[in-house]
Design a protein around this motif. Structure first.
Motif, PDB file in Angstrom:
ATOM      1  N   GLU A 317      14.777  10.963   2.001  1.00  0.00           N
ATOM      2  CA  GLU A 317      13.844   9.689   2.053  1.00  0.00           C
ATOM      3  C   GLU A 317      13.986   9.179   3.681  1.00  0.00           C
ATOM      4  N   VAL A 318      15.001   9.757   4.500  1.00  0.00           N
ATOM      5  CA  VAL A 318      14.729   9.502   5.759  1.00  0.00           C
ATOM      6  C   VAL A 318      14.042  10.381   6.516  1.00  0.00           C
ATOM      7  N   PHE A 319      14.068  11.785   6.388  1.00  0.00           N
ATOM      8  CA  PHE A 319      13.142  12.638   7.071  1.00  0.00           C
ATOM      9  C   PHE A 319      11.727  12.915   6.348  1.00  0.00           C
ATOM     10  N   ARG A 320      10.874  11.898   6.642  1.00  0.00           N
ATOM     11  CA  ARG A 320       9.787  11.892   5.906  1.00  0.00           C
ATOM     12  C   ARG A 320       8.733  11.215   7.077  1.00  0.00           C
ATOM     13  N   LEU A 321       7.417  11.295   7.129  1.00  0.00           N
ATOM     14  CA  LEU A 321       6.460  10.706   7.798  1.00  0.00           C
ATOM     15  C   LEU A 321       5.986   9.260   7.164  1.00  0.00           C
ATOM     16  N   GLU A 322       6.004   8.201   7.469  1.00  0.00           N
ATOM     17  CA  GLU A 322       5.693   6.958   6.856  1.00  0.00           C
ATOM     18  C   GLU A 322       4.473   6.266   7.526  1.00  0.00           C
ATOM     19  N   THR A 323       3.380   6.089   6.761  1.00  0.00           N
ATOM     20  CA  THR A 323       2.153   5.630   7.247  1.00  0.00           C
ATOM     21  C   THR A 323       1.556   4.590   6.234  1.00  0.00           C
ATOM     22  N   GLU A 324       1.071   3.436   6.892  1.00  0.00           N
ATOM     23  CA  GLU A 324       0.494   2.264   5.969  1.00  0.00           C
ATOM     24  C   GLU A 324      -0.971   2.497   5.900  1.00  0.00           C
ATOM     25  N   ARG A 325      -1.581   2.230   4.855  1.00  0.00           N
ATOM     26  CA  ARG A 325      -2.992   2.546   4.559  1.00  0.00           C
ATOM     27  C   ARG A 325      -3.565   1.521   3.667  1.00  0.00           C
ATOM     28  N   TRP A 326      -4.819   0.952   4.033  1.00  0.00           N
ATOM     29  CA  TRP A 326      -5.389   0.042   3.163  1.00  0.00           C
ATOM     30  C   TRP A 326      -5.833   0.451   1.895  1.00  0.00           C
ATOM     31  N   ILE A 327      -5.655  -0.131   0.860  1.00  0.00           N
ATOM     32  CA  ILE A 327      -6.320  -0.032  -0.607  1.00  0.00           C
ATOM     33  C   ILE A 327      -7.503  -0.709  -0.643  1.00  0.00           C
ATOM     34  N   SER A 328      -8.468   0.375  -1.015  1.00  0.00           N
ATOM     35  CA  SER A 328      -9.944  -0.379  -1.333  1.00  0.00           C
ATOM     36  C   SER A 328      -9.980  -0.777  -2.583  1.00  0.00           C
ATOM     37  N   ASN A 329     -11.181  -1.571  -2.763  1.00  0.00           N
ATOM     38  CA  ASN A 329     -11.375  -1.974  -3.893  1.00  0.00           C
ATOM     39  C   ASN A 329     -11.445  -1.320  -5.175  1.00  0.00           C
ATOM     40  N   ASP A 330     -11.850   0.020  -5.095  1.00  0.00           N
ATOM     41  CA  ASP A 330     -11.904   1.144  -6.258  1.00  0.00           C
ATOM     42  C   ASP A 330     -10.535   1.825  -6.002  1.00  0.00           C
ATOM     43  N   TRP A 331      -9.579   1.205  -5.615  1.00  0.00           N
ATOM     44  CA  TRP A 331      -8.024   1.788  -5.738  1.00  0.00           C
ATOM     45  C   TRP A 331      -7.947   3.176  -5.022  1.00  0.00           C
ATOM     46  N   VAL A 332      -8.656   3.220  -3.836  1.00  0.00           N
ATOM     47  CA  VAL A 332      -8.835   4.551  -3.346  1.00  0.00           C
ATOM     48  C   VAL A 332      -8.101   4.539  -1.729  1.00  0.00           C
ATOM     49  N   VAL A 333      -7.176   5.382  -1.431  1.00  0.00           N
ATOM     50  CA  VAL A 333      -6.408   5.297  -0.019  1.00  0.00           C
ATOM     51  C   VAL A 333      -6.963   6.604   0.576  1.00  0.00           C
ATOM     52  N   GLN A 334      -7.443   6.376   1.820  1.00  0.00           N
ATOM     53  CA  GLN A 334      -7.854   7.469   2.749  1.00  0.00           C
ATOM     54  C   GLN A 334      -6.785   7.834   3.581  1.00  0.00           C
ATOM     55  N   TYR A 335      -6.417   9.056   3.523  1.00  0.00           N
ATOM     56  CA  TYR A 335      -5.290   9.644   4.396  1.00  0.00           C
ATOM     57  C   TYR A 335      -5.707  11.028   5.072  1.00  0.00           C
ATOM     58  N   ARG A 336      -5.626  11.245   6.128  1.00  0.00           N
ATOM     59  CA  ARG A 336      -5.805  12.462   6.945  1.00  0.00           C
ATOM     60  C   ARG A 336      -7.144  13.132   6.175  1.00  0.00           C
ATOM     61  N   GLY A 337      -7.995  12.355   6.131  1.00  0.00           N
ATOM     62  CA  GLY A 337      -9.254  12.875   5.678  1.00  0.00           C
ATOM     63  C   GLY A 337      -9.442  13.396   4.086  1.00  0.00           C
ATOM     64  N   GLN A 338      -8.214  12.702   3.323  1.00  0.00           N
ATOM     65  CA  GLN A 338      -8.363  12.962   1.892  1.00  0.00           C
ATOM     66  C   GLN A 338      -8.395  11.607   1.317  1.00  0.00           C
ATOM     67  N   PHE A 339      -9.123  11.529   0.155  1.00  0.00           N
ATOM     68  CA  PHE A 339      -9.273  10.273  -0.753  1.00  0.00           C
ATOM     69  C   PHE A 339      -8.174  10.280  -1.710  1.00  0.00           C
ATOM     70  N   LEU A 340      -7.447   9.480  -2.173  1.00  0.00           N
ATOM     71  CA  LEU A 340      -6.245   9.541  -2.955  1.00  0.00           C
ATOM     72  C   LEU A 340      -6.626   8.466  -3.988  1.00  0.00           C
ATOM     73  N   GLN A 341      -7.049   8.808  -5.050  1.00  0.00           N
ATOM     74  CA  GLN A 341      -7.357   7.801  -6.213  1.00  0.00           C
ATOM     75  C   GLN A 341      -6.136   7.119  -6.787  1.00  0.00           C
ATOM     76  N   LEU A 342      -5.709   6.186  -6.767  1.00  0.00           N
ATOM     77  CA  LEU A 342      -4.466   5.610  -7.416  1.00  0.00           C
ATOM     78  C   LEU A 342      -4.622   5.252  -8.631  1.00  0.00           C
ATOM     79  N   GLN A 343      -3.498   5.337  -9.407  1.00  0.00           N
ATOM     80  CA  GLN A 343      -3.568   5.148 -11.066  1.00  0.00           C
ATOM     81  C   GLN A 343      -2.547   4.267 -11.231  1.00  0.00           C
TER      82      GLN A 343
END
Length: 441
Positions: A317-343
């Motif tokens: 839990e300690v040795f990891r990179l943590e970054t905040e990202r906005w959640i769009s209206n279609d529940w998608v998070v953009q991170y490093r050029g990827q689109f993560l569709q939340l469920q």
């Protein structure tokens, strides 16, 4: 003759000229009266030369045989000599002569032989004097961390960065080899130290963005402390980071880097190692245990200031990179050029217009957390597009004269065109109406 022997000759010469008594000469020379009588007798018989030590100019009875000396120098020329970067120093050469060739010779003796044969030269670099900082008294109270860029593999492989950690109280060393001085290389050597010794209290590092950075204008206005990803990891472990203002401030690890740049390069050459992974295996198995046994020392105080290492799950839990990202209206998070569709699970509506915490590990694993809970997601190759058929058609502009959307509206005309149009309108209003005679009758 030595200075002491010349002084004895001068005092005994005054005794010979009857300027001093032998009793007074014994007091001046700080010897007993009986010893003064012996010196006076030798001076009368042989002169000043008789006061010289009998062993001066003679070889020592404990000297190594000349055959052994020639054999050792031959081995140094064949195996441990070369350019200034390649040649072995007297200390390292004595170690390898004992380990590989079975020739036991002291470091100082070998140093004199190499100086006499031109195989070694003294080079002392004088630097500006600085006040020496005393060592910490407890193991783990302060650990210095630094990255050393060097041609560790010489011409056999690429350049690399040796991440070096040195305990200030004992000089205990732990190293890891990598390509660059990045967050993951720094976290890797720190995690190795924690697994072997425990969690230190303070880390002494450079002023680099990997460890510590200056706050931005927004952070300064808000009174928010500037924290790096590595700094956040250390905060979770309650490790305080001190940034040094100069290399001399953390001189212990800098000098330790110099030792590695001499000894480790030559040992890697002897082992034929030319990769980062093989270097780390060699460091862990052979080099570091031997180095710490030779150069580490006991702490001034016996109390260990290291804290017991957390569990493996806590360290993950300690040795990891943590970054905040906005959640769009279609529940998608953009991170490093990827689109993560939340469920979202067990929710009727998704967490829109909020921030999610994206966590990334060194092995490439990525997780998305929202309000402390982990969310499942699907990695989309392409973000879904909006259905154009279902959207409302765009309304065409009206073609009324008063509507600016019309192409013939005066708003779209230039100044000259408007002036000509106004003249034309005035001429049409002022023209008389002609009535024909046939029409009047």
């Amino acid at each position: 003759m030595s200075t002491r022997e010349l002084r004895r000759a001068e005092v005994l010469g005054r005794v010979k000229s009857r300027m001093l008594r032998l009793v007074d000469a014994a007091k001046i020379l700080e010897v007993s009266y009986r010893q003064a009588k012996r010196l006076w007798q030798r001076y009368r018989e042989e002169g000043a030369k008789g006061l010289q030590h009998r062993s001066a100019g003679r070889s020592s009875n404990r000297a190594k045989p000349e055959k052994f000396r020639r054999k050792v120098l031959r081995l140094i020329r064949e195996k441990y000599s070369g350019t200034e970067q390649e040649r072995f120093g007297p200390t390292l050469a004595a170690e390898h002569l004992a380990e590989e060739d079975g020739q036991e010779v002291s470091e100082e003796t070998l140093r004199r032989w190499m100086l006499a044969e031109g195989l070694w030269s003294r080079k002392r670099r004088r630097k500006a004097h600085r006040k020496r900082r005393e060592r910490r008294q407890h193991f783990g109270d302060l650990v210095q961390l630094d990255g050393s860029f060097h041609a560790w593999f010489e011409e056999r492989g690429p350049r690399g960065c040796l991440m070096n950690m040195v305990d200030d109280a004992t000089g205990t060393t732990l190293c890891r080899m990598g390509e660059q001085e990045t967050i993951w290389t720094a976290a890797g050597v720190l995690r190795g130290w924690i697994g072997k010794y425990g969690v230190p209290r303070v880390l002494y590092t450079d002023w680099k963005n990997v460890y510590k950075r200056q706050p931005t204008k927004t952070e300064s206005l808000r009174g928010k402390a500037a924290t790096t990803q590595f700094g956040r990891m250390c905060e979770r472990l309650e490790i305080r980071i001190i940034a040094a203002s100069s290399p001399q401030a953390k001189g212990r690890v800098e000098r330790n880097n110099g030792v590695h740049q001499d000894r480790l390069v030559k040992k890697l050459r002897r082992q034929g190692i030319a990769s980062y992974q093989a270097t780390n295996e060699y460091l862990e198995a052979e080099y570091l245990p031997e180095h710490n046994q030779r150069f580490a020392r006991e702490a001034a105080r016996a109390e260990n200031y290291q804290v017991k290492a957390p569990s493996a799950a806590k360290l993950r839990e300690v040795f990891r990179l943590e970054t905040e990202r906005w959640i769009s209206n279609d529940w998608v998070v953009q991170y490093r050029g990827q689109f993560l569709q939340l469920q979202p699970q067990n929710r009727r509506y998704g967490p829109t217009k909020a921030k999610a915490l994206v966590c990334e590990w060194e092995d490439g694993a990525v997780e998305v957390h929202y309000r402390g809970a982990r969310l499942d997601y699907e990695d989309l190759a392409v973000r879904p597009q909006v259905n154009q058929a279902a959207s409302k058609p765009r309304r065409e502009p009206s073609k009324r004269v008063g509507n600016r959307g019309a192409q013939d509206h005066p708003w779209w005309q230039g100044y000259e065109q408007r002036m000509e149009q106004q003249k034309l309108n005035r001429s049409q209003v002022a023209a008389p109406v002609v009535v024909s005679a046939s029409a009047s009758s």
